[in-house]
Scaffold this active site. Structure first.
Site, PDB file in Angstrom:
ATOM      1  N   GLN A 112       0.808  -1.207   0.000  1.00  9.88           N
ATOM      2  CA  GLN A 112       0.000   0.000   0.000  1.00  9.88           C
ATOM      3  C   GLN A 112       0.851   1.270   0.000  1.00  9.88           C
ATOM      4  O   GLN A 112       0.316   2.377   0.094  1.00  9.88           O
ATOM      5  CB  GLN A 112      -0.920  -0.003   1.233  1.00  9.88           C
ATOM      6  CG  GLN A 112      -1.913  -1.148   1.234  1.00  9.88           C
ATOM      7  CD  GLN A 112      -2.671  -1.272   2.546  1.00  9.88           C
ATOM      8  OE1 GLN A 112      -2.455  -0.518   3.491  1.00  9.88           O
ATOM      9  NE2 GLN A 112      -3.570  -2.243   2.625  1.00  9.88           N
ATOM     10  N   HIS A 174      -0.864   0.012   5.781  1.00  9.15           N
ATOM     11  CA  HIS A 174      -1.349   1.041   6.710  1.00  9.15           C
ATOM     12  C   HIS A 174      -0.350   2.186   6.903  1.00  9.15           C
ATOM     13  O   HIS A 174       0.040   2.511   8.019  1.00  9.15           O
ATOM     14  CB  HIS A 174      -1.709   0.408   8.057  1.00  9.15           C
ATOM     15  CG  HIS A 174      -2.762  -0.647   7.959  1.00  9.15           C
ATOM     16  ND1 HIS A 174      -3.219  -1.344   9.057  1.00  9.15           N
ATOM     17  CD2 HIS A 174      -3.465  -1.131   6.901  1.00  9.15           C
ATOM     18  CE1 HIS A 174      -4.142  -2.206   8.665  1.00  9.15           C
ATOM     19  NE2 HIS A 174      -4.309  -2.097   7.370  1.00  9.15           N
ATOM     20  N   GLU A 267     -14.413   4.250  10.419  1.00 14.19           N
ATOM     21  CA  GLU A 267     -14.848   5.296  11.342  1.00 14.19           C
ATOM     22  C   GLU A 267     -14.647   6.695  10.773  1.00 14.19           C
ATOM     23  O   GLU A 267     -13.638   6.970  10.116  1.00 14.19           O
ATOM     24  CB  GLU A 267     -14.070   5.207  12.657  1.00 14.19           C
ATOM     25  CG  GLU A 267     -14.320   3.941  13.451  1.00 14.19           C
ATOM     26  CD  GLU A 267     -13.557   3.908  14.764  1.00 14.19           C
ATOM     27  OE1 GLU A 267     -13.719   2.936  15.519  1.00 14.19           O
ATOM     28  OE2 GLU A 267     -12.808   4.884  15.059  1.00 14.19           O
ATOM     29  N   TYR A 277      -8.259   7.119  20.301  1.00 16.66           N
ATOM     30  CA  TYR A 277      -9.403   6.666  19.498  1.00 16.66           C
ATOM     31  C   TYR A 277      -9.561   5.156  19.485  1.00 16.66           C
ATOM     32  O   TYR A 277     -10.350   4.624  18.714  1.00 16.66           O
ATOM     33  CB  TYR A 277      -9.320   7.299  18.102  1.00 16.66           C
ATOM     34  CG  TYR A 277      -9.633   8.776  18.206  1.00 16.66           C
ATOM     35  CD1 TYR A 277     -10.920   9.246  18.052  1.00 16.66           C
ATOM     36  CD2 TYR A 277      -8.639   9.688  18.579  1.00 16.66           C
ATOM     37  CE1 TYR A 277     -11.227  10.593  18.218  1.00 16.66           C
ATOM     38  CE2 TYR A 277      -8.931  11.028  18.753  1.00 16.66           C
ATOM     39  CZ  TYR A 277     -10.229  11.469  18.575  1.00 16.66           C
ATOM     40  OH  TYR A 277     -10.532  12.805  18.761  1.00 16.66           O
ATOM     41  N   TYR A 288     -10.517 -10.695  10.356  1.00 21.08           N
ATOM     42  CA  TYR A 288     -10.646 -11.178   8.980  1.00 21.08           C
ATOM     43  C   TYR A 288     -10.838 -12.689   8.934  1.00 21.08           C
ATOM     44  O   TYR A 288     -11.466 -13.219   8.021  1.00 21.08           O
ATOM     45  CB  TYR A 288      -9.421 -10.778   8.156  1.00 21.08           C
ATOM     46  CG  TYR A 288      -9.336  -9.301   7.870  1.00 21.08           C
ATOM     47  CD1 TYR A 288     -10.193  -8.700   6.947  1.00 21.08           C
ATOM     48  CD2 TYR A 288      -8.405  -8.499   8.515  1.00 21.08           C
ATOM     49  CE1 TYR A 288     -10.119  -7.343   6.681  1.00 21.08           C
ATOM     50  CE2 TYR A 288      -8.324  -7.139   8.257  1.00 21.08           C
ATOM     51  CZ  TYR A 288      -9.183  -6.565   7.337  1.00 21.08           C
ATOM     52  OH  TYR A 288      -9.114  -5.218   7.082  1.00 21.08           O
TER      53      TYR A 288
END
Length: 396
Positions: A112, A174, A267, A277, A288
């Site tokens: 990513q 991420h 979110e 958070y 998963y």
């Protein structure tokens, strides 16, 4: 030619039929060939679409890009585009032309990772600083970097790294990372947990956090952990999984963040200084590998609740707070690109910042919508992972 053969007395009728059938097949194949040829972007016809609030026109501007990850207007009709593979392009929205920009950094374009966001402050003028996030290779591991540069002609100059985050892992997942600015001269950006969940609760690294800096990279003295010494001084909030959309509401002084959950539990959060958070201690998502909740549940004292959560996941790729004049009914709404569910998500907020409505636009387009931008007229532009740039403008 075939009509003359029909009139000839010595031509067998079956033979003529065979000739005629063969000609029709050749014509059909030729017609299919031209119909199936890819059309240039400018040939795409605008579509008129009726939503809950407005009627708008959707038009494709260009295509052929490679995962266009970030969009930023550097002039009324010029968009700077980052491609995740590491290239930067300049799109002229009137001429519908793309220009290569020199001076991009070396990036780790794996998993990513790659060249991520591009953004300009609200008071940007030609020749000012342009801000980027990207992934750098550090000994085979990827780290998210915030940097800035200036655009001169078709080249980026005076490149400056502002913060190379402490977020190195070899997971390829991420990295975040979107950029936002407030009216006080601060720049914000986020980094995901880098595929290692506990890092989001560990304030000795930048993973799973939102950072706040002055625009030149200095640490503001009133950041939550500057005086307390309980975390890195750049950290503004933590406990985030993978924030890929960020928007600042100047009218209400609110910083909004949208982030990926696991299987469910995406979110939208209102980001406040020093707040936790919750990831991965609490989540609305599941593992998963099975129907098992992540963490200990959805609530825990001392951890923030999202303003909105999505189950099933939409896989958000961006966030924009609409402030334009072209669509008054949308003003103050949040827009997010959806990657997995392939639509443009519109969220309505009340004056207190609570979610009171949602609409899913462009589902029939069937595109992974990645980045969003608004021009000076209030037209909305977005990119897709298939390499296209579209514009939403008033119908007619």
């Amino acid at each position: 030619m075939y009509l003359k053969k029909l009139a000839a007395p010595n031509i067998d009728q079956n033979y003529y039929c065979l000739i005629l059938v063969g000609a029709m097949k050749r014509f059909t194949l030729l017609l299919c060939f031209f119909v199936l040829l890819p059309l240039p972007a400018y040939a795409a016809s605008p579509q008129v679409i009726q939503s809950e609030k407005v009627t708008f026109s959707l038009e494709e501007i260009t295509d052929g890009l490679v995962v266009p990850w970030g969009l930023a207007f550097v002039a009324d009709t010029r968009i700077l585009i980052t491609e995740r593979v590491g290239d930067i392009r300049l799109l002229d929205t009137q001429r519908k032309t793309l220009t290569d920009i020199q001076g991009a950094p070396a990036v780790l374009a794996e998993g990513q990772g790659g060249l991520l966001d591009v953004a300009v402050p609200p008071d940007y003028r030609a020749g000012d600083w342009i801000y980027f996030t990207f992934v750098r290779d550090r000994g085979g591991e990827g780290v998210t970097v915030l940097a800035r540069a200036k655009l001169q002609s078709n080249k980026l100059v005076q490149w400056q790294d502002l913060l190379e985050t402490r977020s190195a892992t070899d997971t390829g997942r991420h990295f975040g990372s979107r950029i936002a600015f407030d009216e006080k001269g601060y720049v914000y950006f986020g980094v995901g947990d880098r595929g290692e969940r506990p890092t989001a609760q560990d304030r000795s690294n930048h993973a799973g956090s939102v950072m706040r800096l002055f625009r030149d990279g200095r640490v503001p003295p009133d950041n939550p952990y500057v005086q307390r010494g309980e975390g890195l001084p750049e950290i503004w909030s933590y406990g985030h999984r993978n924030p890929q959309g960020m928007a600042y509401d100047a009218a209400h002084k609110r910083l909004w963040l949208i982030e990926h959950g696991p299987r469910g539990g995406d979110e939208i959060n209102r980001v406040l200084p020093g707040r936790n958070y919750g990831w991965p201690e609490i989540s609305y998502g599941k593992e998963y590998w099975g129907p098992i909740a992540v963490g200990e549940g959805t609530h825990r004292e001392g951890m923030e609740q999202p303003v909105k959560q999505y189950t099933p996941s939409i896989a958000p790729g961006s966030l924009l707070l609409y402030s334009g004049e072209s669509f008054p009914a949308w003003r103050g709404n949040l827009f997010a690109g959806a990657l997995k569910l392939r639509h443009l998500n519109r969220v309505t907020l009340d004056e207190g910042g609570q979610v009171i409505g949602e609409e899913r636009l462009l589902e029939k387009l069937n595109e992974r919508i990645r980045a969003l931008a608004q021009d000076s007229r209030g037209w909305l532009y977005f990119s897709t992972d298939s390499g296209r740039i579209y514009v939403i403008k008033p119908a007619g």
